[in-house]
Scaffold this motif. Sequence first.
Motif, PDB file in Angstrom:
ATOM      1  N   ASP A  10       0.848  -1.189   0.000  1.00 32.06           N
ATOM      2  CA  ASP A  10       0.000   0.000   0.000  1.00 32.06           C
ATOM      3  C   ASP A  10       0.886   1.242   0.000  1.00 32.06           C
ATOM      4  OD1 ASP A  10      -2.556  -1.138  -0.056  1.00 32.06           O
ATOM      5  OD2 ASP A  10      -2.462  -1.582   2.086  1.00 32.06           O
ATOM      6  N   SER A  11       0.268   2.377  -0.153  1.00 35.78           N
ATOM      7  CA  SER A  11       0.993   3.649  -0.109  1.00 35.78           C
ATOM      8  C   SER A  11       0.127   4.686   0.589  1.00 35.78           C
ATOM      9  CB  SER A  11       1.361   4.131  -1.520  1.00 35.78           C
ATOM     10  OG  SER A  11       0.180   4.391  -2.275  1.00 35.78           O
ATOM     11  N   LYS A  12       0.746   5.768   0.989  1.00 35.88           N
ATOM     12  CA  LYS A  12       0.012   6.859   1.630  1.00 35.88           C
ATOM     13  C   LYS A  12       0.720   8.173   1.324  1.00 35.88           C
ATOM     14  CE  LYS A  12       2.413   6.643   6.091  1.00 35.88           C
ATOM     15  NZ  LYS A  12       2.232   6.557   7.562  1.00 35.88           N
ATOM     16  N   TRP A  13      -0.028   9.256   1.481  1.00 39.48           N
ATOM     17  CA  TRP A  13       0.530  10.589   1.296  1.00 39.48           C
ATOM     18  C   TRP A  13       0.923  11.162   2.658  1.00 39.48           C
ATOM     19  CZ3 TRP A  13       1.699  12.882  -3.259  1.00 39.48           C
ATOM     20  CH2 TRP A  13       1.155  12.335  -4.415  1.00 39.48           C
ATOM     21  N   VAL A  14       2.119  11.707   2.721  1.00 42.85           N
ATOM     22  CA  VAL A  14       2.635  12.330   3.939  1.00 42.85           C
ATOM     23  C   VAL A  14       2.838  13.813   3.658  1.00 42.85           C
ATOM     24  CG1 VAL A  14       4.525  12.398   5.600  1.00 42.85           C
ATOM     25  CG2 VAL A  14       3.742  10.205   4.703  1.00 42.85           C
ATOM     26  N   PHE A  15       2.329  14.652   4.546  1.00 45.47           N
ATOM     27  CA  PHE A  15       2.389  16.099   4.358  1.00 45.47           C
ATOM     28  C   PHE A  15       3.200  16.714   5.496  1.00 45.47           C
ATOM     29  CE2 PHE A  15      -1.617  14.447   2.732  1.00 45.47           C
ATOM     30  CZ  PHE A  15      -1.548  14.836   1.402  1.00 45.47           C
ATOM     31  N   LYS A  16       4.104  17.600   5.118  1.00 44.55           N
ATOM     32  CA  LYS A  16       5.005  18.208   6.101  1.00 44.55           C
ATOM     33  C   LYS A  16       5.241  19.670   5.754  1.00 44.55           C
ATOM     34  CE  LYS A  16       7.840  18.027   9.633  1.00 44.55           C
ATOM     35  NZ  LYS A  16       7.340  17.776  10.999  1.00 44.55           N
ATOM     36  N   THR A  17       5.156  20.520   6.776  1.00 49.08           N
ATOM     37  CA  THR A  17       5.452  21.939   6.606  1.00 49.08           C
ATOM     38  C   THR A  17       6.925  22.170   6.904  1.00 49.08           C
ATOM     39  OG1 THR A  17       3.203  22.505   7.303  1.00 49.08           O
ATOM     40  CG2 THR A  17       4.836  24.267   7.307  1.00 49.08           C
ATOM     41  N   LYS A  18       7.692  22.573   5.902  1.00 43.39           N
ATOM     42  CA  LYS A  18       9.112  22.843   6.073  1.00 43.39           C
ATOM     43  C   LYS A  18       9.306  24.251   6.631  1.00 43.39           C
ATOM     44  CE  LYS A  18      10.790  19.015   4.216  1.00 43.39           C
ATOM     45  NZ  LYS A  18      11.704  18.098   4.914  1.00 43.39           N
ATOM     46  N   LEU A  19      10.133  24.359   7.673  1.00 43.35           N
ATOM     47  CA  LEU A  19      10.379  25.633   8.323  1.00 43.35           C
ATOM     48  C   LEU A  19      11.812  26.093   8.100  1.00 43.35           C
ATOM     49  CD1 LEU A  19       8.629  25.002  11.773  1.00 43.35           C
ATOM     50  CD2 LEU A  19       7.657  26.081   9.739  1.00 43.35           C
ATOM     51  N   LYS A  20      12.006  27.391   8.105  1.00 43.22           N
ATOM     52  CA  LYS A  20      13.334  27.980   8.058  1.00 43.22           C
ATOM     53  C   LYS A  20      13.945  27.957   9.457  1.00 43.22           C
ATOM     54  CE  LYS A  20      12.109  31.097   4.243  1.00 43.22           C
ATOM     55  NZ  LYS A  20      11.983  32.517   3.815  1.00 43.22           N
ATOM     56  N   PRO A  21      15.261  28.195   9.581  1.00 42.35           N
ATOM     57  CA  PRO A  21      15.869  28.202  10.926  1.00 42.35           C
ATOM     58  C   PRO A  21      15.251  29.199  11.884  1.00 42.35           C
ATOM     59  CG  PRO A  21      17.566  28.068   9.239  1.00 42.35           C
ATOM     60  CD  PRO A  21      16.270  28.295   8.512  1.00 42.35           C
ATOM     61  N   LEU A  59       5.571  23.985   1.567  1.00 45.47           N
ATOM     62  CA  LEU A  59       4.717  22.850   1.876  1.00 45.47           C
ATOM     63  C   LEU A  59       5.191  21.651   1.071  1.00 45.47           C
ATOM     64  CD1 LEU A  59       1.217  24.601   1.814  1.00 45.47           C
ATOM     65  CD2 LEU A  59       2.779  24.319   3.735  1.00 45.47           C
ATOM     66  N   LYS A  60       5.371  20.532   1.738  1.00 43.02           N
ATOM     67  CA  LYS A  60       5.960  19.357   1.090  1.00 43.02           C
ATOM     68  C   LYS A  60       4.986  18.186   1.179  1.00 43.02           C
ATOM     69  CE  LYS A  60       9.579  17.393  -0.861  1.00 43.02           C
ATOM     70  NZ  LYS A  60      10.155  17.862  -2.111  1.00 43.02           N
ATOM     71  N   ALA A  61       4.686  17.595   0.022  1.00 45.58           N
ATOM     72  CA  ALA A  61       3.862  16.386  -0.046  1.00 45.58           C
ATOM     73  C   ALA A  61       4.722  15.249  -0.579  1.00 45.58           C
ATOM     74  CB  ALA A  61       2.654  16.609  -0.942  1.00 45.58           C
ATOM     75  N   ARG A  62       4.586  14.086   0.034  1.00 47.80           N
ATOM     76  CA  ARG A  62       5.424  12.956  -0.344  1.00 47.80           C
ATOM     77  C   ARG A  62       4.571  11.696  -0.443  1.00 47.80           C
ATOM     78  NH1 ARG A  62      10.426  13.798  -1.889  1.00 47.80           N
ATOM     79  NH2 ARG A  62      11.270  14.576   0.081  1.00 47.80           N
ATOM     80  N   LEU A  63       4.715  10.972  -1.565  1.00 47.17           N
ATOM     81  CA  LEU A  63       4.077   9.671  -1.704  1.00 47.17           C
ATOM     82  C   LEU A  63       5.011   8.620  -1.115  1.00 47.17           C
ATOM     83  CD1 LEU A  63       1.739   7.959  -2.809  1.00 47.17           C
ATOM     84  CD2 LEU A  63       3.003   7.771  -4.966  1.00 47.17           C
ATOM     85  N   VAL A  64       4.544   7.927  -0.087  1.00 46.71           N
ATOM     86  CA  VAL A  64       5.382   7.011   0.674  1.00 46.71           C
ATOM     87  C   VAL A  64       4.811   5.605   0.572  1.00 46.71           C
ATOM     88  CG1 VAL A  64       6.300   6.465   2.956  1.00 46.71           C
ATOM     89  CG2 VAL A  64       6.044   8.847   2.261  1.00 46.71           C
ATOM     90  N   ALA A  65       5.669   4.659   0.225  1.00 44.82           N
ATOM     91  CA  ALA A  65       5.269   3.256   0.215  1.00 44.82           C
ATOM     92  C   ALA A  65       5.329   2.701   1.633  1.00 44.82           C
ATOM     93  CB  ALA A  65       6.170   2.450  -0.718  1.00 44.82           C
ATOM     94  N   LYS A  66       4.426   1.780   1.943  1.00 47.17           N
ATOM     95  CA  LYS A  66       4.397   1.168   3.271  1.00 47.17           C
ATOM     96  C   LYS A  66       5.381   0.013   3.302  1.00 47.17           C
ATOM     97  CE  LYS A  66      -0.275   2.613   4.488  1.00 47.17           C
ATOM     98  NZ  LYS A  66      -1.610   2.185   4.979  1.00 47.17           N
ATOM     99  N   GLY A  67       6.631   0.358   3.574  1.00 45.58           N
ATOM    100  CA  GLY A  67       7.686  -0.644   3.584  1.00 45.58           C
ATOM    101  C   GLY A  67       7.572  -1.656   4.696  1.00 45.58           C
TER     102      GLY A  67
END
Length: 444
Positions: free
Chosen positions: A70-81, A88-96
């Motif tokens: 299966d796979s899922k979408w992972v969403f992450k807000t990237k911040l500066k220092p 905004l970062k979206a990533r398609l991740v396989a369920k390893g």
Amino acid sequence: MTTRSKAGIHKPNHRYALITAKTTIKEPQGIASAMKHPGWTEAIMEELRRIYMLNTWSLTPPTEGMNILDSKWVFKTKLKPNGEVDKLKARLVAKGSDQEEGVDYLETFSPMVRTATIRLVLDTAVARGWSLKKLDVSNAFLHGELQEPVFMYQPTGFIDPEKPNHVCRLTKALYGLKQAPRAWFDTFSTFLLEFGFNCSTADPSLFVLHQGDKIIVLLLYVDDILLTDNNQSLLDQLLQSLNTRFSMKDLGPPRYFLGVQIESTDDGLFLHQTTYASDILYQAGMLDCNPMPMPLPQQVDKPNTTPFEEPTYYRSLAGKLQYLTITRPDLQYAVNFVCQKMHAPTNSDFSLLKRILRYVKGTLNMGLPIRKHGNPVLSAFYDSDYAGCKDTRRSTGGFCILLGSTLISRSAKRQPTVSSSSTEAEYRALSVVALELTWISSLL
């Protein structure tokens, strides 16, 4: 009922301190809610464009006996220092986690660069006046070539209408696969070797290119790349080849590398983790605590053996402090001391942990300087106590290794066995520092 607010208590409850966040942007929980936001929609489409451009998979009909992931979408807000939103970062991740060893993966180990290697490269660049550059690879794992057959269901919301029952046969590594880091490292290192680089036998993440008196040194940490060189034309040739083969981002001189802030000074560089240390204090609810002059007392009081009620909270803070020791050698012994109690912390151990955080509060701007020097002599200092641990009767040994005036490597940890004399404890510490010196010499 008497509540915290009625009693005038406004201090954050430590049980919930670690789930706080500085950003107010709510990250979507699924693909349906993400597609309603224009920013997240653009991030999803950018991820899909990259996947299709690199020919990450091909559709094939499923057969009996396939292990389909299966796979899922992972969403992450990237911040500066400084805490501002970067992207905004979206990533398609396989369920390893559903992979089967020997079926859809074999080897998974991928080399990781050591922090001593990073400091050594930075010191060499400063001492010789070489330029420093940081590169970033977009969707690095998607470039990794898979050697094993891996099958995955089509991602939710993006099923091919002409082949709705087909599955994806992955030809490139997706994030989440067990062998993805290894596949990326093999692909990138193969490219560097074909370009003319030599891989260091002391640290496989270090690559060096020699062409006469021209030198390029490259450090690889997953998708973050640190470069230093003494010839601009050779560097331009390398960057052109990298952009042709991979999607590279030239970030210029390094300002932020692996959570470490790098500032240029008149006499070299200054490495510190001020932002990271502030985040630890924020998550622990101790931004307004009173600072302490020392991380640990000279003599630890009689311990309170009452078990600490939130051991997971204790382990989280202690683990975060471990990463802070990259640029804070003054915390090395104290953090190692509290980490020895991770399995069953007591109230006394938590008090010592809070004392370290109060010391961090008063020394937020401390860091590790790398200054120019004309005499790169490798020197080491070591010491050991005898039976310093009252519970196990084991000794604690420590060392620091300097190249010129730059601290390259250090350690302060309890020895693995019991020494029968102070002389034996000293020799054990000496053997450890001799091993580290031998490794640094081979690296040089």
